[in-house]
Write a protein that holds these residues in place. Structure first.
Motif, PDB file in Angstrom:
ATOM      1  N   ALA A 116      11.328 102.084 130.273  1.00 54.07           N
ATOM      2  CA  ALA A 116      11.572 103.404 130.852  1.00 54.07           C
ATOM      3  C   ALA A 116      10.313 103.857 131.580  1.00 54.07           C
ATOM      4  CB  ALA A 116      11.934 104.406 129.763  1.00 54.07           C
ATOM      5  N   VAL A 117      10.485 104.419 132.764  1.00 58.51           N
ATOM      6  CA  VAL A 117       9.353 104.919 133.545  1.00 58.51           C
ATOM      7  C   VAL A 117       9.661 106.374 133.923  1.00 58.51           C
ATOM      8  CG1 VAL A 117       7.781 104.448 135.437  1.00 58.51           C
ATOM      9  CG2 VAL A 117       9.232 102.604 134.553  1.00 58.51           C
ATOM     10  N   HIS A 118       8.801 107.285 133.508  1.00 57.68           N
ATOM     11  CA  HIS A 118       9.039 108.696 133.787  1.00 57.68           C
ATOM     12  C   HIS A 118       8.061 109.205 134.831  1.00 57.68           C
ATOM     13  CE1 HIS A 118       8.992 113.153 132.914  1.00 57.68           C
ATOM     14  NE2 HIS A 118      10.260 112.896 133.126  1.00 57.68           N
ATOM     15  N   VAL A 119       8.588 109.949 135.804  1.00 56.60           N
ATOM     16  CA  VAL A 119       7.794 110.529 136.887  1.00 56.60           C
ATOM     17  C   VAL A 119       8.036 112.032 136.896  1.00 56.60           C
ATOM     18  CG1 VAL A 119       7.348 110.575 139.368  1.00 56.60           C
ATOM     19  CG2 VAL A 119       7.966 108.419 138.250  1.00 56.60           C
ATOM     20  N   ARG A 120       6.998 112.806 136.685  1.00 53.55           N
ATOM     21  CA  ARG A 120       7.092 114.265 136.697  1.00 53.55           C
ATOM     22  C   ARG A 120       6.542 114.779 138.024  1.00 53.55           C
ATOM     23  NH1 ARG A 120       6.927 118.444 132.736  1.00 53.55           N
ATOM     24  NH2 ARG A 120       6.918 120.441 133.844  1.00 53.55           N
ATOM     25  N   ARG A 121       7.390 115.525 138.753  1.00 54.77           N
ATOM     26  CA  ARG A 121       6.943 116.150 139.989  1.00 54.77           C
ATOM     27  C   ARG A 121       7.259 117.657 139.892  1.00 54.77           C
ATOM     28  NH1 ARG A 121       5.735 113.385 144.466  1.00 54.77           N
ATOM     29  NH2 ARG A 121       7.020 114.608 145.879  1.00 54.77           N
ATOM     30  N   GLY A 122       8.332 118.119 140.489  1.00 53.85           N
ATOM     31  CA  GLY A 122       8.786 119.485 140.288  1.00 53.85           C
ATOM     32  C   GLY A 122       7.694 120.525 140.336  1.00 53.85           C
ATOM     33  N   ASP A 123       7.498 121.251 139.205  1.00 52.48           N
ATOM     34  CA  ASP A 123       6.533 122.342 139.175  1.00 52.48           C
ATOM     35  C   ASP A 123       5.097 121.855 139.275  1.00 52.48           C
ATOM     36  OD1 ASP A 123       6.741 121.163 136.665  1.00 52.48           O
ATOM     37  OD2 ASP A 123       6.176 123.000 135.603  1.00 52.48           O
ATOM     38  N   TYR A 124       4.859 120.558 139.024  1.00 50.95           N
ATOM     39  CA  TYR A 124       3.510 120.034 139.204  1.00 50.95           C
ATOM     40  C   TYR A 124       3.105 120.041 140.678  1.00 50.95           C
ATOM     41  CZ  TYR A 124       3.147 118.346 134.366  1.00 50.95           C
ATOM     42  OH  TYR A 124       3.053 118.251 133.000  1.00 50.95           O
ATOM     43  N   TRP A 160      14.138 104.285 135.834  1.00 47.27           N
ATOM     44  CA  TRP A 160      13.292 105.414 136.219  1.00 47.27           C
ATOM     45  C   TRP A 160      13.965 106.733 135.839  1.00 47.27           C
ATOM     46  CZ3 TRP A 160       8.532 104.707 138.711  1.00 47.27           C
ATOM     47  CH2 TRP A 160       8.259 103.397 139.132  1.00 47.27           C
ATOM     48  N   PHE A 161      13.144 107.650 135.332  1.00 51.03           N
ATOM     49  CA  PHE A 161      13.584 108.996 134.996  1.00 51.03           C
ATOM     50  C   PHE A 161      12.674 109.973 135.735  1.00 51.03           C
ATOM     51  CE2 PHE A 161      14.631 106.188 131.541  1.00 51.03           C
ATOM     52  CZ  PHE A 161      15.894 106.592 131.118  1.00 51.03           C
ATOM     53  N   SER A 162      13.273 110.961 136.390  1.00 52.58           N
ATOM     54  CA  SER A 162      12.450 111.878 137.168  1.00 52.58           C
ATOM     55  C   SER A 162      13.234 113.139 137.513  1.00 52.58           C
ATOM     56  CB  SER A 162      11.963 111.202 138.458  1.00 52.58           C
ATOM     57  OG  SER A 162      11.175 112.090 139.228  1.00 52.58           O
TER      58      SER A 162
END
Length: 307
Positions: A174-182, A217-219
């Motif tokens: 699993a690969v998580h990518v945080r963008r959004g509010d960042y 991928w999770f994002s």
């Protein structure tokens, strides 16, 4: 657990009884998104296991960070919203403080703050993010089991089938990518910042060396991931699998190995799955906070790999 007495006036004076709680009770003011609320809930479970009574105050859970613990917190343990609003107002004007009968106990440093524990010897109004497994070591296994059971209820039928598929595949990461509010929230961008491609390239390379070549991928920005990070044969977590965002944490936890982003939401995906080992690792970034204003030594469990 009975609810606060309705005949007690909201917040007159500083005594604990004025807030409808008993001597020695703890009022935990929840804040932040799902990942942060899970850390606060986990700390509460450690306190409850020691015989403390904890009330959960939701007044700070609003806007794009709503209350997210329904299903984990019994309704009988929820503080009345009007009383919660009165408590928040009383703190703002200084009626609740370090020396009041209802003592303000506040996390003062990032990670594990031992002063929090020392301050909880009486009736307390507790505030903080408590982002460290050091707050709940004695109940960690129970916390993992209960949160996973709750998050599994957020999977739709297709999501449950996908989770089972992931559990059966020994070579999926699993690969998580945080963008959004960042990206869009200046405060979040300054505190965390978005991880660059270099982090994911290094993490994926180390996973490939161990045989993890099938990636999911999770994002919160899947189209950006598809365009900029994912290989053509990779899978991206699709809509229609979960009834709420927390279901994605359950899907990440179902994978044999995980690459997490610098977010509390992502952290739970790493923590709730199989414990990290040299052959089934959890990878986390060395730089968790932007600008080096604090570190994540208390946050990252032993055994996780940092790149």
């Amino acid at each position: 657990m009975s609810g606060p007495r309705p005949d007690v006036a909201n917040g007159r004076g500083q005594g604990w009884a004025a807030w409808g709680v008993r001597r020695g009770d703890i009022i935990l003011s929840l804040q932040g998104g799902l990942g942060n609320q899970l850390f606060q809930w986990a700390f509460a479970q450690a306190l409850i296991s020691e015989g403390r009574t904890v009330w959960f105050d939701r007044v700070r859970c609003r806007g794009d960070r709503p209350y997210a613990l329904a299903g984990l917190v019994p309704r009988s343990a929820l503080l009345d919203p009007l009383r919660g609003a009165a408590l928040a107002a009383a703190e703002r004007v200084g009626l609740i403080h370090d020396d009041s009968a209802l003592r303000l106990v506040k996390q003062r440093r990032s990670g594990y703050d031992p002063a929090v524990r020392r301050g909880l010897d009486g009736t307390a109004y507790l505030r903080g993010y408590f982002q460290s497994p050091m707050y709940f070591p004695a109940v960690a296994d129970d916390v993992r089991r209960r949160i996973l059971a709750h998050l599994d209820t957020l999977l739709l039928p297709a999501g449950s089938r996908f989770a089972e598929e992931l559990r059966r595949d020994p070579g999926v990461v699993a690969v998580h990518v945080r963008r959004g509010d960042y990206l869009t929230d200046p405060a979040a961008a300054a505190r965390h910042g978005v991880l660059d491609r270099g982090y994911y390239d290094r993490a994926l390379s180390s996973m490939a060396d161990l045989g993890y070549t099938r990636r999911v991928w999770f994002s919160d920005d899947p189209e950006w991931v598809r365009t900029h990070l994912a290989a053509p044969h990779d899978r991206i977590c699709a809509p229609g699998l979960t009834s709420a965002d927390g279901g994605e944490i359950a899907l990440m936890a179902a994978c044999g190995a995980r690459i997490v982003a610098n977010s509390s939401f992502s952290w739970w995906g790493g923590f709730l799955g199989r414990p990290s080992t040299p052959t089934r690792p959890v990878v986390a970034p060395v730089v968790w906070f932007a600008g080096g204003h604090s570190d994540a030594r208390d946050l990252i469990p032993d055994g996780w790999i940092r790149v």
